[in-house]
Design a protein around this motif. Structure first.
Motif, mmCIF file in Angstrom:
data_model
loop_
_atom_site.group_PDB
_atom_site.id
_atom_site.type_symbol
_atom_site.label_atom_id
_atom_site.label_comp_id
_atom_site.label_asym_id
_atom_site.label_seq_id
_atom_site.Cartn_x
_atom_site.Cartn_y
_atom_site.Cartn_z
ATOM 1 N N LEU A 58 41.233 36.219 41.943
ATOM 2 C CA LEU A 58 40.009 36.738 41.359
ATOM 3 C C LEU A 58 40.041 38.422 41.470
ATOM 4 O O LEU A 58 40.121 38.724 42.689
ATOM 5 C CB LEU A 58 38.681 36.044 41.648
ATOM 6 C CG LEU A 58 38.384 34.650 41.109
ATOM 7 C CD1 LEU A 58 39.275 33.792 42.161
ATOM 8 C CD2 LEU A 58 37.017 34.476 41.471
ATOM 9 N N SER A 59 39.746 39.040 40.722
ATOM 10 C CA SER A 59 39.099 40.374 40.935
ATOM 11 C C SER A 59 37.949 40.791 40.249
ATOM 12 O O SER A 59 37.738 40.401 39.096
ATOM 13 C CB SER A 59 40.417 41.206 40.128
ATOM 14 O OG SER A 59 40.143 42.574 40.288
ATOM 15 N N VAL A 60 36.888 41.340 40.991
ATOM 16 C CA VAL A 60 35.478 41.388 40.796
ATOM 17 C C VAL A 60 35.259 43.098 40.799
ATOM 18 O O VAL A 60 35.218 43.220 42.198
ATOM 19 C CB VAL A 60 34.543 40.431 41.203
ATOM 20 C CG1 VAL A 60 33.114 40.768 40.950
ATOM 21 C CG2 VAL A 60 35.076 38.922 41.242
ATOM 22 N N VAL A 83 40.162 38.749 45.768
ATOM 23 C CA VAL A 83 40.376 37.619 46.739
ATOM 24 C C VAL A 83 41.132 36.370 46.126
ATOM 25 O O VAL A 83 41.015 36.123 45.039
ATOM 26 C CB VAL A 83 38.871 37.371 47.441
ATOM 27 C CG1 VAL A 83 38.072 36.770 46.299
ATOM 28 C CG2 VAL A 83 39.113 36.417 48.574
ATOM 29 N N GLY A 84 41.789 35.631 46.939
ATOM 30 C CA GLY A 84 42.463 34.436 46.582
ATOM 31 C C GLY A 84 41.495 33.134 47.135
ATOM 32 O O GLY A 84 41.116 33.236 48.349
ATOM 33 N N LEU A 85 41.154 32.290 46.101
ATOM 34 C CA LEU A 85 40.313 31.192 46.448
ATOM 35 C C LEU A 85 41.188 29.736 45.748
ATOM 36 O O LEU A 85 41.956 30.020 45.094
ATOM 37 C CB LEU A 85 39.093 31.265 45.615
ATOM 38 C CG LEU A 85 38.119 32.552 46.482
ATOM 39 C CD1 LEU A 85 36.901 32.680 45.652
ATOM 40 C CD2 LEU A 85 37.642 31.865 47.920
ATOM 41 N N GLU A 100 43.898 36.839 50.998
ATOM 42 C CA GLU A 100 44.293 38.359 50.320
ATOM 43 C C GLU A 100 43.022 38.904 49.868
ATOM 44 O O GLU A 100 42.878 39.636 48.833
ATOM 45 C CB GLU A 100 45.403 38.199 49.191
ATOM 46 C CG GLU A 100 46.456 37.532 49.741
ATOM 47 C CD GLU A 100 47.588 37.327 48.579
ATOM 48 O OE1 GLU A 100 47.373 37.593 47.518
ATOM 49 O OE2 GLU A 100 48.600 36.724 48.868
ATOM 50 N N LEU A 101 42.034 39.163 50.743
ATOM 51 C CA LEU A 101 40.952 39.923 50.130
ATOM 52 C C LEU A 101 41.286 41.292 50.566
ATOM 53 O O LEU A 101 41.668 41.768 51.512
ATOM 54 C CB LEU A 101 39.883 39.543 51.352
ATOM 55 C CG LEU A 101 38.476 40.366 51.424
ATOM 56 C CD1 LEU A 101 37.943 40.075 49.925
ATOM 57 C CD2 LEU A 101 37.234 40.013 52.600
ATOM 58 N N GLU A 102 40.966 41.785 49.376
ATOM 59 C CA GLU A 102 41.369 43.316 49.318
ATOM 60 C C GLU A 102 39.948 44.184 48.873
ATOM 61 O O GLU A 102 39.685 43.577 47.612
ATOM 62 C CB GLU A 102 42.421 43.421 48.132
ATOM 63 C CG GLU A 102 42.805 44.890 47.721
ATOM 64 C CD GLU A 102 43.598 45.175 46.764
ATOM 65 O OE1 GLU A 102 43.561 46.258 45.930
ATOM 66 O OE2 GLU A 102 44.826 44.321 46.661
ATOM 67 N N VAL A 103 39.726 45.265 49.380
ATOM 68 C CA VAL A 103 38.575 46.086 48.936
ATOM 69 C C VAL A 103 38.749 47.070 48.368
ATOM 70 O O VAL A 103 39.595 48.046 49.002
ATOM 71 C CB VAL A 103 37.573 45.969 50.270
ATOM 72 C CG1 VAL A 103 36.232 46.833 49.940
ATOM 73 C CG2 VAL A 103 37.272 44.591 50.938
ATOM 74 N N ARG A 104 38.349 47.471 47.313
ATOM 75 C CA ARG A 104 38.603 48.900 46.693
ATOM 76 C C ARG A 104 37.281 49.604 46.392
ATOM 77 O O ARG A 104 36.185 48.954 46.663
ATOM 78 C CB ARG A 104 39.364 48.871 45.175
ATOM 79 C CG ARG A 104 40.667 48.053 45.154
ATOM 80 C CD ARG A 104 41.218 47.604 43.869
ATOM 81 N NE ARG A 104 39.948 47.173 42.795
ATOM 82 C CZ ARG A 104 39.850 45.740 42.938
ATOM 83 N NH1 ARG A 104 40.360 45.052 43.443
ATOM 84 N NH2 ARG A 104 38.943 45.415 41.966
ATOM 85 N N GLY A 157 36.345 44.425 33.409
ATOM 86 C CA GLY A 157 36.937 44.468 35.005
ATOM 87 C C GLY A 157 37.137 43.149 35.562
ATOM 88 O O GLY A 157 37.912 43.141 36.628
ATOM 89 N N VAL A 158 36.416 42.135 35.023
ATOM 90 C CA VAL A 158 36.429 41.145 36.064
ATOM 91 C C VAL A 158 37.617 40.301 35.551
ATOM 92 O O VAL A 158 38.134 40.147 34.179
ATOM 93 C CB VAL A 158 35.380 39.910 35.731
ATOM 94 C CG1 VAL A 158 35.440 38.678 36.247
ATOM 95 C CG2 VAL A 158 33.883 40.577 36.272
ATOM 96 N N SER A 159 38.493 39.844 36.359
ATOM 97 C CA SER A 159 39.680 39.041 36.124
ATOM 98 C C SER A 159 39.774 37.689 36.822
ATOM 99 O O SER A 159 39.824 37.681 38.280
ATOM 100 C CB SER A 159 41.052 40.106 36.766
ATOM 101 O OG SER A 159 42.382 39.312 36.309
#
Length: 167
Positions: free
Chosen positions: A100-102, A89-91, A79-83, A54-56
């Motif tokens: 990045l999606s973690v 998040v964008g860095l 663009e911090l998005e919490v699911r 699931g890490v992107s």
């Protein structure tokens, strides 16, 4: 507990790890609810397994950090998005923007050096030994990383959960 204690049929260690990872989600959710601005001097170091399900992350980061990397949420993120299952998040890395999606299950450490708080997690990928790697340096303010790492090394307010399993 003695050697006569039977193996638990209830996965306590997994339940506790999941609950502690939910703390990370709740903290990040509070930041989003507050307009994605970190209050006061709060900032976060989040370490995660780059090869976990699931890490992107962009390929150039995966090549640079094949096992684990640490990101800093402080001044320059967007663009911090919490699911329920993770965050994105964008860095910026060397002035190159990246998304990045973690998933929470990939996180191995969460530190807020501003208040001397930290959580460490067991890796969820079975039998993955950590490899040597460089620390990620996404465009954080100079000097702040060294100060934070010094504060994090003293172990105060760090919660480590390690349940011994019988083999």
């Amino acid at each position: 507990m003695s050697e006569d204690t039977p193996d638990s049929m209830i996965p306590y260690d997994e339940i506790v790890q999941e609950a502690l990872r939910a703390v990370v989600g709740r903290v990040l959710g509070e930041i989003v609810a507050g307009g994605s601005e970190l209050p006061g001097t709060h900032h976060f170091y989040i370490t995660f397994k780059t090869g976990a399900a699931g890490v992107s992350i962009p390929q150039h980061l995966r090549e640079r950090f094949p096992d684990e990397m640490t990101i800093v949420l402080q001044n320059k993120f967007w663009e911090l998005e919490v699911r329920d299952d993770g965050f994105s998040v964008g860095l910026s890395f060397n002035q190159i923007p990246a998304k990045l999606s973690v998933p929470y299950a990939a996180i191995t450490a969460f530190v807020d050096p501003a208040v001397d708080f930290g959580l460490q997690f067991q890796a969820t990928v079975a039998d993955m030994a950590p490899e040597e790697h460089e620390d990620a340096e996404n465009d954080a303010a100079e000097g702040s990383e060294e100060e934070a790492i010094e504060g994090a090394d003293d172990g105060s307010n760090v919660v480590t959960v390690d349940f011994g399993r019988k083999k």
